[in-house]
Scaffold this motif. Structure first.
Motif, short mmCIF file in Angstrom:
data_model
loop_
_atom_site.label_atom_id
_atom_site.label_comp_id
_atom_site.label_asym_id
_atom_site.label_seq_id
_atom_site.Cartn_x
_atom_site.Cartn_y
_atom_site.Cartn_z
N ILE A 65 0.84 -1.19 0.00
CA ILE A 65 0.00 0.00 0.00
C ILE A 65 0.87 1.25 0.00
CG2 ILE A 65 -1.71 1.30 1.34
CD1 ILE A 65 -2.75 -1.42 2.35
N GLU A 66 0.55 2.18 -0.87
CA GLU A 66 1.32 3.41 -0.99
C GLU A 66 1.14 4.29 0.25
OE1 GLU A 66 1.19 5.28 -5.15
OE2 GLU A 66 -0.65 4.08 -5.06
N LEU A 67 2.23 4.84 0.72
CA LEU A 67 2.21 5.76 1.86
C LEU A 67 2.70 7.15 1.48
CD1 LEU A 67 3.58 3.42 4.66
CD2 LEU A 67 1.21 4.13 4.31
N ALA A 68 3.14 7.32 0.24
CA ALA A 68 3.61 8.62 -0.24
C ALA A 68 3.52 8.60 -1.76
CB ALA A 68 5.05 8.89 0.20
N GLY A 69 3.52 9.78 -2.35
CA GLY A 69 3.48 9.85 -3.80
C GLY A 69 4.75 9.30 -4.43
N ARG A 70 5.89 9.59 -3.81
CA ARG A 70 7.19 9.09 -4.25
C ARG A 70 7.79 8.24 -3.15
NH1 ARG A 70 5.68 9.69 -8.41
NH2 ARG A 70 6.11 11.25 -10.00
N GLU A 71 8.18 7.05 -3.49
CA GLU A 71 8.73 6.11 -2.51
C GLU A 71 9.94 6.71 -1.79
OE1 GLU A 71 8.88 2.51 -0.35
OE2 GLU A 71 7.33 3.33 -1.68
N GLU A 72 10.73 7.52 -2.51
CA GLU A 72 11.93 8.10 -1.91
C GLU A 72 11.61 9.05 -0.76
OE1 GLU A 72 12.61 7.71 -6.42
OE2 GLU A 72 11.01 8.32 -5.05
N ALA A 73 10.37 9.56 -0.72
CA ALA A 73 10.00 10.50 0.34
C ALA A 73 9.79 9.79 1.68
CB ALA A 73 8.73 11.26 -0.05
N LYS A 74 9.47 8.50 1.65
CA LYS A 74 9.12 7.79 2.89
C LYS A 74 10.21 7.84 3.95
CE LYS A 74 7.48 3.77 3.23
NZ LYS A 74 7.19 2.31 3.04
N PRO A 75 11.46 7.46 3.65
CA PRO A 75 12.46 7.46 4.73
C PRO A 75 12.74 8.86 5.29
CG PRO A 75 13.48 7.02 2.58
CD PRO A 75 12.02 6.92 2.39
N VAL A 76 12.60 9.88 4.46
CA VAL A 76 12.79 11.25 4.95
C VAL A 76 11.72 11.59 5.98
CG1 VAL A 76 12.79 13.69 4.30
CG2 VAL A 76 13.87 12.01 2.81
N LEU A 77 10.47 11.27 5.65
CA LEU A 77 9.36 11.60 6.54
C LEU A 77 9.41 10.77 7.82
CD1 LEU A 77 6.63 11.85 3.77
CD2 LEU A 77 7.67 13.74 5.03
N LEU A 78 9.73 9.48 7.71
CA LEU A 78 9.87 8.65 8.90
C LEU A 78 11.02 9.14 9.77
CD1 LEU A 78 9.28 5.14 7.29
CD2 LEU A 78 7.77 6.25 8.96
#
Length: 453
Positions: A65-78
């Motif tokens: 399931i998608e948690l962000a528009g761009r996958e690369e954004a996830k680790p930054v936000l976490l």
């Protein structure tokens, strides 16, 4: 009891034990048949980003399931301490605004009970998920603090399907009268025929001119490449328009998404009785391309517009039209800050932003644009920059500068891996320069028959 509390009491919730990896606790499960995924970092900052996915094609479901528009954004936000959450919706395919609002509300209630009530909730989404995010924020103004809508048809479902109908109606009238654009008997057969008709039309100047006219009614730009500028050649522009139409609008105009909408609305929710296509063309951002294409083909544009004027029209069912307005059209009213992000060359026209923005108090909205072709073709760096504009407004009560110079400088602080962009329509990847720019789109070419629900 609150709305979220009422929903929680009525829903069936299942879930697996949380998995902790790399200091992130991952929750998965289902609420009333809608799968969800939630990731909470060990350094949770008390804030939640609730993501809304877009319109998936028939039969497609993502592995995760998608948690962000761009996958690369996830680790930054976490890494910044945000919890991330999203529902797949009980109806993941097609136009699912109603299910999105219901299932995301239920997931927010689950988060309150299981993880803790967040001190701040931002909802966001891309493509159809951008529309869903806006709708969710209007339904839950006391639980949502701000919304980021990226590359979405935010003028609403009625406007989107008006565009699809106008495009399909022109193709049917001028190229293939056997095509169905409403009350479709066999969507698969009808869609296959439409694709054959469009592919054949691309082979001749006459066919390309008529495709340009149909595409212009939906404001589809003659530019769909993320890593190249808009072409100057007329035929190349029409090919780029049409590539996008065959990838996105085909199901909305002639196929399963159109048929499914009628089933769910209890009838046909959009029509074109009284629509003057001369006026629609005059307001289209692509009218110059149409005029060039007709001149090159030696065709009479006035004659084709007259044929459209005389063609039998499609009548909407009033009850179905009211349903689509109620469940899928933002009112623009409320108090929450809104940020939108849209590529200028997006086939889901940036004119949606103007039509929606005109409904919203100017003090609570900022609309950002990137100078790039293609649907949702923004980088992770640009996505994170837009999200920070919203964050700053929510947390300080004031808008930061949204000048292109400042936004591009902010995006450029991210490494090149955050500026990588894959052009899904043309199968081309590469690093893209940050491309925020000033842009003032016109309203959608068809006047939206809008009345707040």
């Amino acid at each position: 009891m609150t709305l979220t509390g009422i929903l929680a009491a009525a829903l069936i919730v299942t879930g697996a034990p949380a998995i902790v990896t790399d200091d992130v606790r991952v929750h998965t499960g289902a609420i009333d048949g809608a799968r969800y995924r939630v990731e909470v970092p060990s350094n949770w900052n008390g804030k939640l980003l609730l993501y809304n996915h877009g319109i998936y094609p028939p039969g497609y479901v993502p592995e995760e399931i998608e948690l962000a528009g761009r996958e690369e954004a996830k680790p930054v936000l976490l890494g910044e301490g945000y919890a991330l959450a999203a529902s797949l919706y009980s109806k993941p395919n097609g136009f699912s605004a109603r299910e999105a609002v219901h299932d995301q509300t239920a997931l927010l209630s689950w988060f309150d009970r299981t993880v803790g009530r967040p001190e701040q909730v931002l909802t966001w989404g891309a493509s159809g998920g951008g529309l869903n995010a806006v709708l969710l924020s209007e339904r839950l103004p006391h639980r949502i603090d701000g919304v980021l809508a990226m590359c979405g048809p935010v003028a609403g479902g009625s406007a989107l399907f008006d565009q699809a109908l106008d495009l399909g109606f022109a193709v049917r009238t001028l190229l293939a009268p056997e095509l169905e654009v409403a009350r479709i008997a066999d969507p698969g057969v009808n869609l296959a025929k439409a694709r054959q008709v469009v592919a054949k039309a691309l082979e001749s100047p006459d066919g390309r001119a008529r495709l340009a006219l149909a595409n212009a009614f939906a404001d589809v730009p003659g530019w769909s490449t993320a890593h190249h500028p808009r072409p100057t050649d007329v035929a190349a522009q029409i090919r780029q328009q049409t590539e996008f139409v065959l990838a996105v609008y085909d199901q909305l105009s002639w196929g399963a998404h159109r048929a499914d909408l009628e089933v769910r609305a209890g009838g046909n929710p959009v029509g074109n009785i009284g629509v003057d296509y001369r006026d629609v063309l005059a307001r289209s951002s692509e009218r110059d391309l149409v005029n060039q294409a007709y001149r090159e083909a030696g065709l009479d544009l006035g004659g084709d517009l007259a044929e459209l004027a005389e063609a039998p029209r499609v009548k909407a069912d009033n009850a179905a039209a009211r349903w689509l307005t109620r469940v899928g059209t933002p009112t623009g009213r409320g108090r929450l800050p809104v940020v939108t992000l849209h590529p200028i060359g997006d086939g889901v026209a940036p004119e949606h932003e103007r039509t929606y923005g005109d409904r919203v108090d100017a003090g609570r909205i900022r609309q950002l644009f990137v100078n790039r072709g293609g649907h949702c073709q923004h980088t992770a760096a640009e996505e994170l920059t837009a999200l920070r504009v919203l964050r700053d407004r929510v947390e300080t009560g004031r808008w930061p500068s949204t000048s292109p110079e400042r936004l591009n400088a902010e995006a450029d602080r991210f490494g090149p891996e955050f500026r990588f962009l894959y052009d899904w329509l043309h199968g081309e990847g590469g690093t893209a320069a940050s491309a925020f720019r000033r842009y003032d789109p016109a309203p959608l070419p068809r006047e939206v028959a809008y009345s707040p629900w």
